[in-house]
Design a protein around this motif. Structure first.
Motif, short mmCIF file in Angstrom:
data_model
loop_
_atom_site.label_atom_id
_atom_site.label_comp_id
_atom_site.label_asym_id
_atom_site.label_seq_id
_atom_site.Cartn_x
_atom_site.Cartn_y
_atom_site.Cartn_z
N UNK A 36 0.71 -1.19 -0.05
CA UNK A 36 0.08 0.09 -0.19
C UNK A 36 0.85 1.13 -0.13
N UNK A 37 2.09 1.26 0.63
CA UNK A 37 2.93 2.41 0.74
C UNK A 37 3.31 2.77 -0.79
N UNK A 38 3.64 1.59 -1.40
CA UNK A 38 4.34 1.83 -2.74
C UNK A 38 3.19 2.21 -3.72
N UNK A 39 2.02 1.62 -3.73
CA UNK A 39 0.94 2.03 -4.43
C UNK A 39 0.28 3.38 -4.21
N UNK A 40 0.51 3.76 -2.94
CA UNK A 40 0.23 5.49 -2.62
C UNK A 40 1.11 6.36 -3.11
N UNK A 41 2.36 5.79 -3.19
CA UNK A 41 3.32 6.73 -3.88
C UNK A 41 3.07 6.88 -5.32
N UNK A 42 2.75 5.77 -5.95
CA UNK A 42 2.54 5.89 -7.45
C UNK A 42 1.23 6.49 -7.71
N UNK A 43 0.22 6.32 -6.88
CA UNK A 43 -1.23 7.05 -7.08
C UNK A 43 -0.76 8.59 -7.14
N UNK A 44 0.00 9.05 -6.13
CA UNK A 44 0.40 10.39 -5.94
C UNK A 44 1.21 10.82 -7.21
N UNK A 45 1.88 10.21 -7.67
CA UNK A 45 2.80 10.56 -8.95
C UNK A 45 1.66 10.80 -9.98
N UNK A 46 1.06 9.72 -10.15
CA UNK A 46 -0.01 9.55 -11.38
C UNK A 46 -0.95 11.06 -11.10
#
Length: 81
Positions: A36-46
């Motif tokens: 979830x930490x990695x997914x959240x970071x990717x989501x924020x970039x997108x």
């Protein structure tokens, strides 16, 4: 099931049980938190990219679309940061 923007331990346990039931025993609360930490970071970039002028979303191909010149400017801008 959230507290201060994070999931509560009860929610993590429910997710863990669901993942184990559906995909096997290779899931733990710690692995779920890390994912979830990695997914959240990717989501924020997108989210940031899509809020930038010149970038859009192609619903057919399910990807970001942008002209090469905007992409080049974006890359240069973030290189300098």
């Amino acid at each position: 099931m959230k507290s201060g923007g994070n999931l509560k331990s009860k929610a993590y346990k429910a997710i863990e049980r669901n993942m184990i039931d559906n995909f096997g025993a290779d899931f733990t609360v710690e692995k779920i938190k890390n994912k979830l930490k990695g997914t959240k970071a990717d989501f924020n970039v997108c989210k940031q990219i899509l809020s930038t002028s010149g970038f859009g979303w192609d619903p057919t191909n399910k990807c970001v679309e942008v002209e090469n010149e905007f992409w080049a400017e974006y890359i240069e801008f973030w290189k300098l940061k």
